[in-house]
Design an enzyme around this catalytic site. Structure first.
Site, short mmCIF file in Angstrom:
data_model
loop_
_atom_site.label_atom_id
_atom_site.label_comp_id
_atom_site.label_asym_id
_atom_site.label_seq_id
_atom_site.Cartn_x
_atom_site.Cartn_y
_atom_site.Cartn_z
N ARG A 162 -6.70 -58.95 -2.43
CA ARG A 162 -7.78 -58.05 -2.02
C ARG A 162 -7.29 -56.61 -1.86
O ARG A 162 -7.78 -55.86 -1.03
CB ARG A 162 -8.44 -58.53 -0.71
CG ARG A 162 -9.00 -59.95 -0.77
CD ARG A 162 -10.13 -60.09 -1.78
NE ARG A 162 -10.51 -61.48 -1.93
CZ ARG A 162 -9.97 -62.31 -2.83
NH1 ARG A 162 -9.06 -61.88 -3.68
NH2 ARG A 162 -10.34 -63.57 -2.90
N SER A 237 -17.56 -63.02 2.52
CA SER A 237 -16.41 -63.18 3.43
C SER A 237 -16.13 -61.87 4.15
O SER A 237 -15.85 -60.86 3.50
CB SER A 237 -15.17 -63.61 2.65
OG SER A 237 -15.39 -64.85 2.01
N GLU A 333 -11.99 -57.92 5.49
CA GLU A 333 -12.01 -57.68 4.04
C GLU A 333 -13.05 -56.61 3.72
O GLU A 333 -12.93 -55.88 2.74
CB GLU A 333 -12.35 -58.99 3.32
CG GLU A 333 -12.31 -58.90 1.81
CD GLU A 333 -12.57 -60.25 1.15
OE1 GLU A 333 -13.31 -60.26 0.16
OE2 GLU A 333 -12.05 -61.28 1.62
#
Length: 337
Positions: A162, A237, A333
């Site tokens: 990520r 998420s 995230e």
């Protein structure tokens, strides 16, 4: 091209948060984008794609430039591979379905991830054993300061979990306008290594899955676990799965032998953040109009009129309790604005 003032961003972020932009404009071509950047050189700017990976905690005191560049084309192919260029404003899931309809392999495990194509390299998005870096060739980007075009290769993007150069070294310096992917035309590398996918395929009596079968399985799994942002505001998420050194993990695992984990290298393991959050007692917990989703603890949701600050407060409470319980830090995230 018309700049609008005091513009509501409620329909431009998947959390459905009410926040205002001081100024707002949608751009539909690279030429328009360059013109806007040039004409507003001294204005503060905020670049907006699909709005699927951000939490707005306040109004944006800047010129919000919404990237609405559309189009996709095959730019090169041989017997085995095809190179496809997609403009940054294409919806990611629609683009994935288009590749599958054309029997191009490589993106099927990332079906139904919200957002637009342009942000895929920024986050190095991924799901079920695949990441953007596996198929990414390059992207074209405009330098905000100079309006010059630069091409970033896979190696130059410094992809991590990520992570990419666009979140670090060149953050807020470039606007991605298109992305090129290299996909398979035959001998597809079908990835069904995740148990959920295997179980979904088995449920449908599929032993030799096609690209479409894998995509359908991923879509079914995601729809069973994740709320549709059109019905319940969310950004998928909210947290990253923490990656720990094996030596640190072994100490924690002694205390919590039931803790799930996946090996990512000889020295590191990944722990599912959703499991940690669920064990900490947050799954399905609601705080006014903000809360943790009942089916997937990784997902924070807006039940109606939550503010971005209220959702941020929930995330901080989750992080604090997980750290106090397990001694593990979980990071967001989502980009908090």
């Amino acid at each position: 091209m018309e700049i609008q003032s005091n513009f509501s961003l409620k329909n431009y972020n998947t959390f459905g948060i009410e926040a205002k932009a001081k100024q707002f404009i949608a751009v539909h071509s690279v030429e328009e984008l360059k013109t806007i950047l040039k004409e507003n050189k001294n204005e503060k700017k905020f670049i907006l794609g699909g709005g699927s990976n951000m939490l707005l905690t306040k109004d944006i005191d800047a010129l919000v430039i919404h990237i609405d560049l559309k189009g996709k084309e095959i730019i090169k192919e041989d017997d085995d591979f095809v190179w496809v260029e997609s403009q940054a404003g294409e919806t990611w899931h629609d683009f994935v379905l288009w590749t599958i309809d054309n029997n191009f392999g490589g993106l099927e495990n990332m079906s139904l991830i919200p957002g637009n194509v342009g942000t895929t390299p920024v986050q190095n998005i991924g799901a079920y054993g695949t990441e953007i870096k596996d198929t990414f060739v390059s992207c074209n980007a405009i330098n905000i300061e100079t309006q010059e075009t630069k091409t970033f290769t896979n190696a130059e993007c410094n992809f991590g979990y990520r992570e990419s150069i666009f979140k670090n070294e060149v953050k807020d310096q470039f606007i991605i306008t298109s992305v090129i992917y290299k996909l398979t035309k035959r001998n597809h590398k079908i990835n069904t290594s995740y148990g959920d996918i295997l179980a979904e395929l088995a449920k449908n009596n599929i032993s030799e899955p096609t690209l479409k079968d894998v995509s359908n399985a991923v879509i079914a799994i995601r729809q069973s676990k994740l709320p549709d942002p059109k019905e319940l505001g969310n950004s998928g998420s909210f947290f990253k799965n923490p990656i720990l050194l094996k030596s640190d993990f072994e100490q924690i695992h002694k205390k919590f032998p039931e803790m799930k984990f996946y090996e990512v290298s000889e020295t590191e393991v990944k722990v599912p953040a959703g499991w940690l959050i669920e064990q900490a007692g947050f799954k399905g917990k609601r705080f006014g109009d903000a809360g943790v989703h009942k089916n997937q603890a990784l997902v924070l949701v807006n039940y109606g009129n939550a503010t971005g600050q209220e959702i941020l407060n929930v995330s901080k409470e989750v992080q604090k309790t997980v750290f106090e319980t397990f001694g593990i830090k979980i990071e967001a995230e989502v980009n908090v604005i």
